[in-house]
Every structure is written in C-alpha cells, then in structure tokens.
Scaffold this motif. Sequence first.
Motif, PDB file in Angstrom:
ATOM      1  N   GLY C  22       0.824  -1.092   0.047  1.00  0.00           N
ATOM      2  CA  GLY C  22       0.069   0.046  -0.144  1.00  0.00           C
ATOM      3  C   GLY C  22       0.835   1.252   0.025  1.00  0.00           C
ATOM      4  O   GLY C  22       0.634   2.094  -0.725  1.00  0.00           O
ATOM      5  N   ARG C  23       1.855   1.126   0.502  1.00  0.00           N
ATOM      6  CA  ARG C  23       2.817   2.127   0.892  1.00  0.00           C
ATOM      7  C   ARG C  23       3.709   2.698  -0.201  1.00  0.00           C
ATOM      8  O   ARG C  23       4.043   3.733  -0.719  1.00  0.00           O
ATOM      9  CB  ARG C  23       3.503   2.263   2.191  1.00  0.00           C
ATOM     10  N   ARG C 104      -5.990   0.257  -1.571  1.00  0.00           N
ATOM     11  CA  ARG C 104      -4.794   0.194  -2.223  1.00  0.00           C
ATOM     12  C   ARG C 104      -4.252  -1.054  -2.505  1.00  0.00           C
ATOM     13  O   ARG C 104      -3.720  -1.508  -3.552  1.00  0.00           O
ATOM     14  CB  ARG C 104      -3.701   0.918  -1.517  1.00  0.00           C
ATOM     15  N   LEU C 107      -6.569  -2.817  -4.874  1.00  0.00           N
ATOM     16  CA  LEU C 107      -6.486  -2.519  -6.459  1.00  0.00           C
ATOM     17  C   LEU C 107      -5.042  -3.004  -7.068  1.00  0.00           C
ATOM     18  O   LEU C 107      -5.126  -3.276  -8.297  1.00  0.00           O
ATOM     19  CB  LEU C 107      -6.278  -0.966  -6.422  1.00  0.00           C
ATOM     20  N   GLY C 166     -15.454   1.732  -9.060  1.00  0.00           N
ATOM     21  CA  GLY C 166     -14.997   2.898  -9.569  1.00  0.00           C
ATOM     22  C   GLY C 166     -14.783   4.199  -8.865  1.00  0.00           C
ATOM     23  O   GLY C 166     -13.821   4.959  -8.619  1.00  0.00           O
ATOM     24  N   MET C 167     -15.653   4.301  -7.634  1.00  0.00           N
ATOM     25  CA  MET C 167     -15.605   5.257  -6.533  1.00  0.00           C
ATOM     26  C   MET C 167     -14.387   4.970  -5.946  1.00  0.00           C
ATOM     27  O   MET C 167     -13.464   5.924  -5.703  1.00  0.00           O
ATOM     28  CB  MET C 167     -16.743   5.312  -5.940  1.00  0.00           C
ATOM     29  N   GLN C 169     -11.626   3.453  -6.996  1.00  0.00           N
ATOM     30  CA  GLN C 169     -10.539   3.705  -7.335  1.00  0.00           C
ATOM     31  C   GLN C 169     -10.125   4.900  -7.617  1.00  0.00           C
ATOM     32  O   GLN C 169      -9.062   5.453  -7.419  1.00  0.00           O
ATOM     33  CB  GLN C 169     -10.821   3.061  -8.899  1.00  0.00           C
ATOM     34  N   ASN C 170     -11.074   5.929  -7.754  1.00  0.00           N
ATOM     35  CA  ASN C 170     -10.921   7.254  -7.755  1.00  0.00           C
ATOM     36  C   ASN C 170     -10.899   7.990  -6.423  1.00  0.00           C
ATOM     37  O   ASN C 170     -10.034   8.873  -6.284  1.00  0.00           O
ATOM     38  CB  ASN C 170     -12.180   8.270  -8.410  1.00  0.00           C
ATOM     39  N   VAL C 172      -9.297   6.770  -3.719  1.00  0.00           N
ATOM     40  CA  VAL C 172      -8.000   6.496  -3.419  1.00  0.00           C
ATOM     41  C   VAL C 172      -6.885   7.322  -3.757  1.00  0.00           C
ATOM     42  O   VAL C 172      -5.755   7.357  -3.465  1.00  0.00           O
ATOM     43  CB  VAL C 172      -7.566   4.882  -3.600  1.00  0.00           C
ATOM     44  N   LYS C 173      -7.257   7.835  -4.988  1.00  0.00           N
ATOM     45  CA  LYS C 173      -6.314   8.659  -5.609  1.00  0.00           C
ATOM     46  C   LYS C 173      -6.733  10.376  -5.165  1.00  0.00           C
ATOM     47  O   LYS C 173      -6.055  11.230  -5.609  1.00  0.00           O
ATOM     48  CB  LYS C 173      -6.461   8.887  -7.103  1.00  0.00           C
ATOM     49  N   THR C 174      -7.447  10.631  -4.510  1.00  0.00           N
ATOM     50  CA  THR C 174      -8.003  11.909  -3.812  1.00  0.00           C
ATOM     51  C   THR C 174      -7.510  12.074  -2.411  1.00  0.00           C
ATOM     52  O   THR C 174      -7.468  11.192  -1.636  1.00  0.00           O
ATOM     53  CB  THR C 174      -9.516  11.887  -3.862  1.00  0.00           C
ATOM     54  N   PRO C 175      -7.154  13.238  -2.003  1.00  0.00           N
ATOM     55  CA  PRO C 175      -6.952  13.564  -0.774  1.00  0.00           C
ATOM     56  C   PRO C 175      -7.768  13.100   0.267  1.00  0.00           C
ATOM     57  O   PRO C 175      -8.979  13.187  -0.078  1.00  0.00           O
ATOM     58  CB  PRO C 175      -6.352  15.154  -0.582  1.00  0.00           C
ATOM     59  N   ARG C 182     -16.707  14.161  -1.601  1.00  0.00           N
ATOM     60  CA  ARG C 182     -16.691  13.364  -3.054  1.00  0.00           C
ATOM     61  C   ARG C 182     -17.688  12.113  -3.129  1.00  0.00           C
ATOM     62  O   ARG C 182     -18.220  11.733  -4.378  1.00  0.00           O
ATOM     63  CB  ARG C 182     -15.314  12.903  -3.492  1.00  0.00           C
TER      64      ARG C 182
END
Lengths: 204, 204, 204, 204
Positions: C22-23, C104, C107, C166-167, C169-170, C172-175, C182
């Motif tokens: 994950g890291r 993470r 995915l 999808g949520m 996925q998205n 996890v790329k958002t702060p 969101r």
Amino acid sequence: MRKVDHDSRRQEVAEAAARLIGREGLEALTTRALAKELGCSIGVLSHYFNSKEEIVIAAFQWADQRIDARMQEAIAGNDPHLDDFFPVIKAGLPLNEESDLEWRVRLNLHTFALTHGESLKTVREKDAQFRDLMLMMIADMQRKGRLRDDIDAQIVTDTAFDLVIGMAQNLVKTPMAGREARSEYLFGLIELLRPLSSNVAKSA
Amino acid sequence: MRKVDHDSRRQEVAEAAARLIGREGLEALTTRALAKELGCSIGVLSHYFNSKEEIVIAAFQWADQRIDARMQEAIAGNDPHLDDFFPVIKAGLPLNEESDLEWRVRLNLHTFALTHGESLKTVREKDAQFRDLMLMMIADMQRKGRLRDDIDAQIVTDTAFDLVIGMAQNLVKTPMAGREARSEYLFGLIELLRPLSSNVAKSA
Amino acid sequence: MRKVDHDSRRQEVAEAAARLIGREGLEALTTRALAKELGCSIGVLSHYFNSKEEIVIAAFQWADQRIDARMQEAIAGNDPHLDDFFPVIKAGLPLNEESDLEWRVRLNLHTFALTHGESLKTVREKDAQFRDLMLMMIADMQRKGRLRDDIDAQIVTDTAFDLVIGMAQNLVKTPMAGREARSEYLFGLIELLRPLSSNVAKSA
Amino acid sequence: MRKVDHDSRRQEVAEAAARLIGREGLEALTTRALAKELGCSIGVLSHYFNSKEEIVIAAFQWADQRIDARMQEAIAGNDPHLDDFFPVIKAGLPLNEESDLEWRVRLNLHTFALTHGESLKTVREKDAQFRDLMLMMIADMQRKGRLRDDIDAQIVTDTAFDLVIGMAQNLVKTPMAGREARSEYLFGLIELLRPLSSNVAKSA
DNA sequence: AATGAATGAGGGTTCATTCAT
DNA sequence: TATGAATGAACCCTCATTCAT
C-alpha cells in the motif's frame, strides 16, 4: 584527402582524448564522450583509429611528446651549464594549466603501463633514453668543471630522475597557485651541485 | 548465525581486490573477476560492501595502510637517528613482491584521485600528515645535532617526500632484481645530511 | 508451537506485506524490505510461507477480508432496508486511513489478477458471490416494497457494483480530506431507488 | 543517416511495451523481453529512451491517448445530444481486443500511480480535465433542455466518471463475449437522464 | 524457531564496434 | 567521408531462495 590532413585529424582526436583523460580520467574516455568533445559523430573515430586502444595510446603519446618538446625548448644547446638545469626542469614540471593536463595524462599512462606490457615497454625505453641523455649531460658538465665531480654522475642522474617524477606526481595534486613555491626548493638543491670553487666565487 | 567475522571478511575482499588491481589494473576489477579471485559468488560482495566504489576504496586503503605499517614497523621509537633514515625509507619502497603489490595499488589510487575529488582529498590529507610527521622528526634531529642544520628542514622534507614517491613510481616499473641496486644511491644522499663534525669524525 | 500462533504470525507477515504494498507498491515488496518492516530476519519468512508468491497472495487476502468484514459489520441483519444501503457502501469505501490501505492493496490485487490466471479466478469468484448476495438483497427489498420495483434488480446490482469499484478507484487517488464530500452524491442516487409512494411520503 | 523516424520508432517501442504490460503485466516488462517483442537488440532501446522508466511512461501514455482518441472520435461535435452519450461511453470502454489492451495498460498505470507521485499527478490532472469537459457538456445539455435539469450536473458527472472507471475495471476481467451485454444496462441508465417531457413523449 | 551468509539468475544500463545510408 | 542506428557482451547490482549454524 591528403595524408597531412589525415594526420592532423588524428592529432585533434588524440588531443581531445587527452583532455578527457586529464579532466575526467581514463575511464571517462568513451567513444561517445570523445565524439562529443570533438563535436563530431561516433563513426568518425573509426576512420582515424582502428580501435579505442589506439586512441588511448595516441592520447598518451600526444601528452608525452608535448612534455618532451617543452623541455627540449628550454635546453639551449649541446653545451649545458648548471644554470640551465633549473629552467629545464621547471619546463618539465606541471606549473601551468597546459603542462598540468599533459602530466595528468602522463601519470595515467604510467599507471596504465603497470598492467599493460606493451605500454610498459615503450615507457621504459623512453625513460632509458632520457636518463642516458641526462647522464651524458651531467658527465659533460663535470668534465667541464661546471658541476662538482665528487658525486657520481649516475647518482645525480638517478636522483634527478626520481625527483622530477615525484615532484610532478605531487604537484599535480596541489592547487596551481602553490606549485611554483612548492618546487622552488629544487633551486637550492641544484646549488649543491655547483663545484666548490665556483660556489665560493658566487657567494663571494 | 554462521561464524563469520564481518570486518576480517571485508579485509579479505579488499585484499583480493587489491591483488586484481595490482595484477591487471583497476579496469580489470569487475565484480565477476573479484568473486572468482575470492572463490565465492558475486552476491557475497554486496554483503560486505554497498557498492563497487566502496570496494575500490577499501582496496586502496588496504594497500595504503600496509605501506604505512611497514614503515611504522621500521621506525624504532620517537628518538630518531639519521641511521634509521635509510632503513625506514627502504621499508616504504617496493623492494619485494609484497610491497610491490601495495605500491601498484597505491599508484592506481594516486592516478584515480586525480579525477575523483573525494579520493584526492583523502590522499592529500594523508600526505600532509606524513609530511608533518617527517618535518618534526627532521627538525628534532637537527635540534639534537644528528642532522646538519644549515639546510632548511622543510626543504629536506619536501625533497625526501618527492624523492620517495618518484622512486617508488620508477622502481615499480623496474624488474625486481635490479631494484635494490637502483635505490642504493639514497644511502649516499642521506650521508650528505650528516652534520659536518660527525661527518669528519666518520670519515676520519 | 501451537497452530494458532503459527497462523497469527502468518497474519502479521501478511499485514506487514500489505503495508508495504500500500505504501510503496507491489514492486517494493521484497523479502529484505518485508523482514525490515516486520523487524525480523529474512529467514523467518520461509518458516511461514513457502515462497514470496504465497506472501503476496496472503497480503491480498488480508486486505480483501478486512474490506469485506468492514462491510459485513455495517449490515444490520438479513432484513435489509434502503436506509442501510448508504452506510454499508460507505463502510466499503476508502474513507479513512485504514480502509485506504486495504483498497490500495485490493487495487494492486485487481491489476495483478489481470495477468495472473489463478488470482483472476479467485477475484472473479469473490466478485460473483458478492454480486449474487447484493442481487438477492435488492430483490428482497423490492418484494418488501422498500425499493422501487420498476427497475430491474440486476441493473441496480450491476450499477452499484461498478459504481463502488469506480468510486474506490477514484477516491484512493484523492486527498483524504475531500473524500467524504466526493462520495456524498451516492446518497442522492440511492434516494432515486426509493419507491415512489414512500418518496412522496418522505418529501411531504 | 539511416532513414528512421525517431518519434515513430519511439511509438513502436511504446506500443510493444504496452503489449507486454497488457499481456503479462508490468513486472514482465524487462528490457530483454521488450527487445524480443520488438524483434531487435537490447541496445536499441537506449537510443530512444534514457531509462526504462521513460519506456514505462511512454507505454502508459500510448494506451491513454488511444482511449482518449477513441472517445474523441465518437463525439460528433460541440453540440452534444443525449443520444450521443451511450456511443461515446461505449467507445471508451474495453469492448474489443484493441481497447482491452489499452485498458489493461491504463489500469496498470492507475495502480502504478498509487505509489508514484509523478504519475499520480499526471493521472489526476488528466482526470480533472476530463471531468471538467464532461461537466460542461452536461450543463450545456441541461441548458438546451436535452437532459433533465432537476439533477445536479456535478452529480451526473461524478456518477458517470466513477461508473465508467468501475465498468472498465470489471469488464476487463470478464470474457470478451459477455462484455457487450454486461454494459448494456448503461443504456437504461442514460434514459433516466432524459427530460420528463421528452420522456413522456418517448414512452407515449 | 531463528539467523543472516551465500548463491547465481536476471534486472537495467553502458560500452566499443559495425555498417547501411 | 561522415553519420548514427544497431548490436550484444559485459557492466554493477538486486533479488528470492537455501542452508549451516
């Protein structure tokens, strides 16, 4: 194209190679880096040299010959005086940027020669010639009473030869600004070689 | 844990690396060749060194320290006599197979240092220390009347230092058989440093 | 040592591996890095796992199971209400540091599965189970009049399933700070599923 | 100079890399495997890329751009109709072998980006652009009465965006034969966005 | 059970050299 | 002549795995 052009191009390549060796070391002399230094393409090199080893040798020779020429220039003629000694040796030492580069390359050559028999042979032959020449000059000066004759000429030669190599080796690792001072002591050493009579005459 | 002394293993690696450098040159020191020289696998090297550069440095240090130790051994104590001078310097010169290897490596280091700032700094520091030590010894001998005091101690030091480097550089390119003879002249040179009184006494 | 200890140790290893994935990504999961993360020696790993692949799979499972458990926890019982929908799905999304790590890793698993047949099979089976369960719940709610029945249950399921992946996925790329907001829109979407009568009742 | 178009050659390399990533995963993209896939030698790669990382990025971009181009192609003009929605989204989904490869690579990119800040930044910027574009189109359609305006445009955008990613993620793990059917439900979903009046008109 | 030294295959990369253009 | 694309061997280094202790 005429032979002279071909040869002068070889010299250009050799000089560029020498610059690279002096500036970044023998390991940094790659065909790519050399082409870049020359501002030409890689393929050009193979027109003038059959292999990289040839280029290395040429670079070594380029530097060697320049040091020799520099000393030759400082030798007045075939009638050597003790007073010429210091200038001649100084001419052979890395006391400016130009000769610094040449010595850096020459020291690379000497180390290279340690493990490359062909080069070692060449280096030793050149050294022997130089030492013979020196020995003859010193003996000549002794005969002419310009150099004290109570010290064996061979010893003077050996000492001078070793000393110059060692000085060069150490100077080249010293900042340029301090080199002149660092090599000044040689002057005093040479005075020791002056015949006692003329010594007295001088100090009188 | 398998019983392995980490530090002594590092020394083994450094020594093997030094052997390769001395025998075939720095460029021949590859991880594969080193592993072969050591009789182990490539992976071992990374247990003891983080990079090849570290190995190279270790090999340089190995040789350097051995030369130093060899000289140290020849120094009797802190009460130096002129008669110790020659043996000490001889101990520092490449006059047998062992010290020959060490000097080959050291000369590689010196050339390497020309274009590797870090190593250059280390070399210069070591040189400075050695020259300081030498200067103090010479001045000490002058004070004690064991060395003629009409020559500047610094000049004697500089001369000796340059001379030793130059001798080593030239000896190492000479067949082992002739080296003793080739370095003998130093004995005569040292005699020049003897105080006039004792000189007279001796020659009397 | 008892089985339970052995198993719990495996879980520790799996978790440490998951943290690394994950890291720093799957490629950063090396045996050395894992041993360091665990604070043990490399050799330990082979006591609990036969190969690195097993460790990777265990890490994937560790994360997967935690996400599942998190959702299971949020499901009240077998009598689902529409009002449970949002909390359950939120429980399944990466809305805090803990579930962020898990997603993470998940995915990474999904991407890994694209080219690793065995893992793909496992993933697809798990997905199928989850979708079946979801479909049954939705159909149940429709039967009980808690979810509008003019939309095909399978469509609702497919939508929800795709949407959640999808949520995640998205998100996890958002702060982290913006993730709650969101994902808020899902609440409105779920309202669309409310039967018209209760919808009217609510809005009244 | 041999006649080679540098840029098109880079694209060839990028495509071959993408094929490898899609077929066997990012970890299988080795220089040796890539050279084999391209039918050339390893050294070629370094003519067009300075590092493997550059190749990976180029492969990611290659796939990304192809998906984008595919969707762009399906967009008629700047006057969007709801009836265009489904075809456009379908164009963006992995519904044939070609786009399947592209999505496999894109999903690898997304997972890669999770732990590689540079790539993450790029991905987020691209996502943001796409979402902005989508939002404007939807708002435009609402203004023109082609899309029901009682749902917030932002919500529609978020939903669509998450849904597409999730669908792609799930489709790509589904046998090709079933994908069309699996994505058909989107058609029904889009119908929900039709303005009530036209909806009535349609259903009438 | 636990350690970490040892192994050697395989990773990315650089290199001198060749050769079609 | 001159170019630089192509080659593939060899470089250093990292890796999962094994095994004596």
